[in-house]
Design an enzyme around this catalytic site. Structure first.
Site, short mmCIF file in Angstrom:
data_model
loop_
_atom_site.label_atom_id
_atom_site.label_comp_id
_atom_site.label_asym_id
_atom_site.label_seq_id
_atom_site.Cartn_x
_atom_site.Cartn_y
_atom_site.Cartn_z
N ASP A 98 0.85 -1.20 0.00
CA ASP A 98 0.00 0.00 0.00
C ASP A 98 0.89 1.26 0.00
O ASP A 98 1.79 1.36 0.83
CB ASP A 98 -0.89 -0.03 1.26
CG ASP A 98 -2.06 0.93 1.19
OD1 ASP A 98 -1.88 2.04 0.64
OD2 ASP A 98 -3.15 0.61 1.68
N HIS A 100 -0.37 4.53 0.09
CA HIS A 100 -1.04 5.73 0.60
C HIS A 100 -0.41 6.19 1.92
O HIS A 100 -0.35 5.41 2.86
CB HIS A 100 -2.53 5.43 0.81
CG HIS A 100 -3.24 5.08 -0.46
ND1 HIS A 100 -3.32 3.81 -0.93
CD2 HIS A 100 -3.87 5.87 -1.37
CE1 HIS A 100 -3.99 3.80 -2.08
NE2 HIS A 100 -4.33 5.03 -2.38
N SER A 151 -5.46 -4.18 2.08
CA SER A 151 -4.64 -3.89 3.26
C SER A 151 -5.30 -4.34 4.56
O SER A 151 -4.61 -4.62 5.55
CB SER A 151 -4.34 -2.39 3.35
OG SER A 151 -3.61 -2.00 2.21
#
Ligand code: B1M
Length: 215
Positions: A98, A100, A151
């Site tokens: 991930d 972000h 996630s």
């Protein structure tokens, strides 16, 4: 456009030129954190909706994210930091797979400004690296962020891994990110983890949780 609408629009449009001047003007009327929470984050929300409905392409989402990051970086030195220091230590990371990191970095800022030492490992971190840092730095807690639905599965696997390494009692875990729900964490993940695991809806709840963990 009026100032605050213009600022929100900057995030949606990814318009960087003149950002600092607008932020300076905004700070004459409201504190930096309110600018983030009430204006910039609603711009990011719109970006998410536009992207999700296919009305915005990825490179433009990236541009919006860059403007968001620049705005937060510009505002951060103006935020009120508490005098309390050394309240506790947390290792923070976005989970494996991930990328972000805007939300995670906000958590870092809020905790750091409120007396916590944050070891921010960055994005795409496997649990082995997170655990190594937590042991090495003698962290009081581990924080994992993730925005993708996958996630949430990675977080579950990570908790299982911490169990099997026998460290669940050492590290309370705080989880956050848009794809998580409180119900998933409090029902499904507390079942999985032998230690303490809790959900933070936003950075302030994260701060509150850390205060509870350290109490
Ligand atoms: Co992405 N992305 N993205 N993206 N992106 C989402 C998450 C998505 C919901 C957009 C959508 O479809 N509507 C969607 C996920 C869908 C899903 O999983 N079902 C998505 C997708 C699909 C993707 C890609 C797969 C796109 C692609 O490549 N085709 C790809 C992923 C790549 C990967 O990770 N392997 C991708 C890439 C990107 C960019 C790089 C372009 C960029 C990220 C830039 C960056 O972070 N440096 C990006 C962005 C910006 C978004 C949206 C639009 C905005 C995210 C954001 O920054 N929000 C997002 C839409 C959405 O979230 N609804 C989206 C603002 C931020 C402050 O909020 O991180 O939620 P958030 O943090 C909050 C709370 O959640 C909480 O505190 C913060 C507020 O105080 N919090 C914690 C977060 N972590 C915490 C940890 C804690 C405590 C609280 O304790 C440890």
């Amino acid at each position: 456009l009026p100032l605050f609408e213009r600022l929100e629009r900057r995030i949606v449009d990814g318009e960087r030129a003149g950002l600092e001047a607008d932020l300076d003007e905004a700070m004459t009327t409201v504190p930096p954190l309110s600018i983030i929470n009430d204006t910039l984050l609603s711009g990011m929300k719109t970006v998410g909706e536009l992207f999700g409905s296919g009305q915005m392409q990825l490179p433009f989402v990236l541009q919006s994210a860059e403007v968001m990051k620049a705005a937060v970086a510009y505002l951060e030195p103006h935020m009120e930091a508490s005098d309390a220091a050394g309240k506790g230590r947390i290792v923070l990371a976005t989970v494996k797979g991930d990328v972000h990191d805007i939300g995670k970095n906000l958590v870092d800022i809020i905790l750091s400004n409120n007396g916590y030492e944050v070891i921010n490992l960055g994005i795409k971190q496997p649990i082995a690296t997170i655990l190594e840092a937590a042991i090495d730095k003698k962290a009081d807690a581990i924080g994992m962020s993730g925005l993708l639905v996958k996630s949430t599965v990675v977080m579950k696997e990570n908790l299982e891994e911490l169990n099997s390494r026998g460290v669940s009692g050492d590290f309370p875990v705080m989880l956050g990110g848009a794809a998580l729900t409180r119900a998933y964490v409090e029902n499904d993940l507390t079942e999985v983890y032998d230690g303490e695991v809790s959900y933070a809806r936003d950075a302030f709840e994260g701060l509150h949780l850390m205060d509870t963990i350290m109490a």
